[in-house]
Design a protein around this motif. Sequence first.
Motif, PDB file in Angstrom:
ATOM      1  N   GLU A  10      61.564   9.495  71.246  1.00  0.00           N
ATOM      2  CA  GLU A  10      62.844   9.604  70.563  1.00  0.00           C
ATOM      3  C   GLU A  10      63.950   9.923  71.577  1.00  0.00           C
ATOM      4  O   GLU A  10      63.714  10.564  72.606  1.00  0.00           O
ATOM      5  CB  GLU A  10      62.776  10.714  69.520  1.00  0.00           C
ATOM      6  N   GLN A  11      65.123   9.433  71.237  1.00  0.00           N
ATOM      7  CA  GLN A  11      66.253   9.702  72.108  1.00  0.00           C
ATOM      8  C   GLN A  11      66.577  11.198  72.103  1.00  0.00           C
ATOM      9  O   GLN A  11      66.617  11.834  71.049  1.00  0.00           O
ATOM     10  CB  GLN A  11      67.479   8.907  71.656  1.00  0.00           C
ATOM     11  N   GLY A  12      66.763  11.726  73.273  1.00  0.00           N
ATOM     12  CA  GLY A  12      67.064  13.141  73.384  1.00  0.00           C
ATOM     13  C   GLY A  12      68.505  13.454  72.995  1.00  0.00           C
ATOM     14  O   GLY A  12      69.327  12.552  72.799  1.00  0.00           O
ATOM     15  N   PRO A  13      68.810  14.721  72.848  1.00  0.00           N
ATOM     16  CA  PRO A  13      70.191  15.102  72.479  1.00  0.00           C
ATOM     17  C   PRO A  13      71.166  14.772  73.611  1.00  0.00           C
ATOM     18  O   PRO A  13      70.787  14.668  74.777  1.00  0.00           O
ATOM     19  CB  PRO A  13      70.086  16.619  72.267  1.00  0.00           C
ATOM     20  N   THR A  14      72.408  14.606  73.222  1.00  0.00           N
ATOM     21  CA  THR A  14      73.456  14.311  74.198  1.00  0.00           C
ATOM     22  C   THR A  14      73.630  15.498  75.138  1.00  0.00           C
ATOM     23  O   THR A  14      73.701  16.648  74.706  1.00  0.00           O
ATOM     24  CB  THR A  14      74.777  14.013  73.485  1.00  0.00           C
ATOM     25  N   GLY A  15      73.674  15.208  76.407  1.00  0.00           N
ATOM     26  CA  GLY A  15      73.847  16.271  77.390  1.00  0.00           C
ATOM     27  C   GLY A  15      75.285  16.775  77.432  1.00  0.00           C
ATOM     28  O   GLY A  15      76.195  16.196  76.824  1.00  0.00           O
TER      29      GLY A  15
END
Length: 357
Positions: free
Chosen positions: A218-223
């Motif tokens: 899954e795509q990780g959270p926005t940095g």
Amino acid sequence: LEAGRGPGPDEDGAAALDAAMDAQCLSGVQPLIGGVHDKKLADLDIRASSYFGAPDSRIFGFKSMWRSRIDNKEKSWCSVANDPHPEIEYTFPGNVVIQKIEIKSGDTADERVSQFDIQYQQYHGEWKRFPHRFKDSDLDKVDYEKVSSDPDVGWISTLAQPAIVAKKVKVQPMEWYSDEHRACAKIELYGCPYLDLGKIRGPPGAPGDAGAPGDMGEQGPTGPQGFPGKPGQRGEPGADGQQGPPGPAGQEQEMVDCSWGQWNPWTECSSGCGTGFKLRARRVAQMPQNGGENCPGDMLGISKCETDCNALAAASALEVGPQTDEPPPRSGSAPRAAPWPSLLLVAAAVHAAWAGL
């Protein structure tokens, strides 16, 4: 002489622990304290709870703990009489593995330790007590008789597995024989430097086969937002825009006429006797603006003036002193004509006028 082991793990686990300890001491078990002439541990790294005799007596170990070494043939270490907790503490440079301990009597077989405990510490950790108390009663009858009759015969106890791994060790006599009510002993610890097998690495093996690609996660959270970048280069100037419509007409300015200032005082008469001229000047107070009229008239004013010659002669006579042979001017004679005002007088009048600006 060797006594039996203390209580250890069950028989099934003992073999695995023995194998682990064999790996720790690959070069074999060796003395960790050393003898009087073959010291493995410095005398300063051995200290005792007390010393028999005077407080600074070196006969029983004070600042001379070589007396506690196993091969010492002179006076051995002894605690003060009735020391409630006699002990010898050993501090090693690093962790060591301790598998056996040997203890001998003092100067005679009548002064010997019959029971002792061991405490140990790893670096700055807590002190721990070895669960087994060591007793000479663990020896068989023949060995017990040798230990109790010969001070040069010591008894060796093997520590129950797992062996002790420690940086500091305390040997604490719990019961002893002595007419002086003091604990006396010479001690050696056997083992090897501790080797953390988990930190030993062999040469790298051959690379393994590449595994199958895994599923995409899954795509990780926005940095978090990064720092601003450097400013870009300046672009080329843009084209000129179209001319805008004319602006509204400005307000019509009021016309202002020129005006003169006040006349300056008249200058003195240019002639000291008879008819002359005097001058006066004025300056422009307001310059014409927005098509206004110029100032009317002149900047300079010129006027004739008369000077009384007789009054001048009398004043001159008072100032000069003796009279001359020349007769004064005759009364009623025609005065000489005064010359036209000189340029110096005109310049003086103009300067006086403009000095008031």
